[in-house]
Design an enzyme around this catalytic site. Structure first.
Site, PDB file in Angstrom:
ATOM      1  N   ASP A 127      34.950  15.564 -11.051  1.00 64.31           N
ATOM      2  CA  ASP A 127      34.313  16.859 -11.301  1.00 64.31           C
ATOM      3  C   ASP A 127      32.793  16.754 -11.221  1.00 64.31           C
ATOM      4  O   ASP A 127      32.120  17.664 -10.719  1.00 64.31           O
ATOM      5  CB  ASP A 127      34.711  17.386 -12.678  1.00 64.31           C
ATOM      6  CG  ASP A 127      36.127  17.939 -12.726  1.00 64.31           C
ATOM      7  OD1 ASP A 127      36.704  18.209 -11.655  1.00 64.31           O
ATOM      8  OD2 ASP A 127      36.653  18.106 -13.844  1.00 64.31           O
ATOM      9  N   HIS A 147      38.974  11.546 -13.348  1.00 64.21           N
ATOM     10  CA  HIS A 147      38.934  12.947 -12.930  1.00 64.21           C
ATOM     11  C   HIS A 147      37.650  13.622 -13.398  1.00 64.21           C
ATOM     12  O   HIS A 147      37.084  14.444 -12.659  1.00 64.21           O
ATOM     13  CB  HIS A 147      40.136  13.724 -13.444  1.00 64.21           C
ATOM     14  CG  HIS A 147      40.143  15.127 -12.920  1.00 64.21           C
ATOM     15  ND1 HIS A 147      40.623  15.447 -11.666  1.00 64.21           N
ATOM     16  CD2 HIS A 147      39.671  16.284 -13.446  1.00 64.21           C
ATOM     17  CE1 HIS A 147      40.448  16.745 -11.449  1.00 64.21           C
ATOM     18  NE2 HIS A 147      39.875  17.268 -12.523  1.00 64.21           N
ATOM     19  N   HIS A 170      36.726  20.568  -6.783  1.00 65.20           N
ATOM     20  CA  HIS A 170      37.537  19.554  -6.102  1.00 65.20           C
ATOM     21  C   HIS A 170      37.258  19.527  -4.598  1.00 65.20           C
ATOM     22  O   HIS A 170      37.202  18.453  -3.985  1.00 65.20           O
ATOM     23  CB  HIS A 170      39.019  19.787  -6.368  1.00 65.20           C
ATOM     24  CG  HIS A 170      39.380  19.719  -7.815  1.00 65.20           C
ATOM     25  ND1 HIS A 170      40.608  20.110  -8.307  1.00 65.20           N
ATOM     26  CD2 HIS A 170      38.664  19.302  -8.897  1.00 65.20           C
ATOM     27  CE1 HIS A 170      40.632  19.927  -9.620  1.00 65.20           C
ATOM     28  NE2 HIS A 170      39.459  19.448 -10.002  1.00 65.20           N
ATOM     29  N   HIS A 183      31.763  20.683 -16.995  1.00 63.83           N
ATOM     30  CA  HIS A 183      31.165  21.470 -15.921  1.00 63.83           C
ATOM     31  C   HIS A 183      29.833  22.098 -16.327  1.00 63.83           C
ATOM     32  O   HIS A 183      28.889  22.122 -15.537  1.00 63.83           O
ATOM     33  CB  HIS A 183      32.131  22.560 -15.474  1.00 63.83           C
ATOM     34  CG  HIS A 183      33.366  22.039 -14.827  1.00 63.83           C
ATOM     35  ND1 HIS A 183      33.344  21.319 -13.651  1.00 63.83           N
ATOM     36  CD2 HIS A 183      34.675  22.120 -15.185  1.00 63.83           C
ATOM     37  CE1 HIS A 183      34.577  20.988 -13.316  1.00 63.83           C
ATOM     38  NE2 HIS A 183      35.405  21.459 -14.233  1.00 63.83           N
TER      39      HIS A 183
END
Length: 305
Positions: free
Chosen positions: A248, A244, A79, A271
């Site tokens: 990321d 969101h 973030h 991720h």
């Protein structure tokens, strides 16, 4: 098309709670010279060891990204890195007094507002760039992330365009949704930075049992109930989860340590795949693989990161 490197015009500081480790955290953003990149500094450890925010130092963590060099380890970097990259702040010393950055409200908005309040200063050095010339893919089962050349030529192609396709499956309460955006500071602040971390209610017991999220409640993120409703607060966008996930992506792709000129699309990725794509692109740049990538001023030596 290249641009000048930037840094902050002044210090910025904020405090918060670490989502995973539960500690109180203070983080200070400080200007840094050209060529520094983003450098995390653990002020709570003897000698204040540091770790560059580059893919060479990335950790394999679940549900988050972190970096480590020697004793310096910092988790939940995505973030903060998204806020810096989204605002095009290239050089910054990030001082933190614990092993994990604060989660704030689960978005990057608090970081972005703190950084924007200081102003941005241009430096007398060109920004490193990595331009994709051929499709590059990373996949895991039916999840994938693909980088391809940006459309157009010249300035029209000099940017990063991202899209995310979220599909948690028919049995999950989060509906399928998409979001795409060309990344500029203005669009990042308005359309991406406010998007919060999301979770389903049935995932919470396992996380609590693992010792995570003891000081996190429904006000800090989006919690989807089995019937699809959101517990505690209303979504900020109809497709906030997809936004969101794209946030990321920005933070993880920032581990390249340079501007990425490409169109990147992810379907069900997270991720781990973001990091895999970074490593693939970095390897192509290191090899000087011109048919795939063109590296302009990108260091291939991790020690120089």
């Amino acid at each position: 098309m290249t641009r000048s490197q930037t840094t902050l015009a002044a210090d910025a500081e904020l405090t918060g709670v670490a989502f995973f480790t539960g500690g109180d955290v203070r983080v200070r953003f400080r200007p840094a010279p050209a060529g520094t990149g983003v450098l995390f500094v653990r002020t709570d450890l003897p000698g204040e060891p540091s770790v560059p925010a580059t893919i060479e130092y990335a950790l394999e963590l679940h549900r988050r990204t972190g970096v480590r060099r020697g004793e310096a380890e910092v988790q939940l970097t995505e973030h903060v890195l998204a806020a810096l990259a989204g605002l095009r702040i290239d050089n910054c010393r990030v001082e933190i007094d614990g092993p994990e950055l604060p989660g704030l409200d689960g978005s990057a908005l608090g970081f972005a507002e703190a950084l924007r309040s200081t102003g941005v200063r241009e430096l007398d050095a060109p920004r490193k760039t990595l331009r994709v010339h051929r499709w590059v893919r990373a996949a895991d089962g039916d999840a994938e992330i693909v980088a391809r050349p940006a459309e157009g030529h010249g300035p029209a192609a000099a940017g990063l365009r991202l899209e995310y396709h979220l599909d948690c499956g028919p049995e999950r309460p989060v509906p399928p949704q998409n979001f795409r955006c060309e990344i500029t500071p203005e669009r990042f602040l308005e359309e991406i930075a406010p998007a919060r971390t999301f979770i389903t209610a049935d995932e919470i017991p396992a996380l609590r049992a693992a010792g995570y999220g003891e000081r996190v409640d429904a006000a800090d993120l989006l919690v989807f109930e089995p019937d699809g409703t959101v517990r505690g607060n209303a979504p900020r966008f109809p497709n906030e989860p997809a936004r969101h996930k794209l946030l990321d992506m920005i933070g993880d792709l920032a581990l390249l340590g340079c501007d990425l000129h490409a169109a990147v699309a992810s379907r069900k990725g997270g991720h781990a795949l973001n990091r895999d794509l970074c490593r693939t692109l970095r390897a192509a740049a290191t090899r000087g693989d011109a048919p795939i990538t063109e590296a302009i001023g990108v260091s291939t030596d991790p020690a120089a990161a």
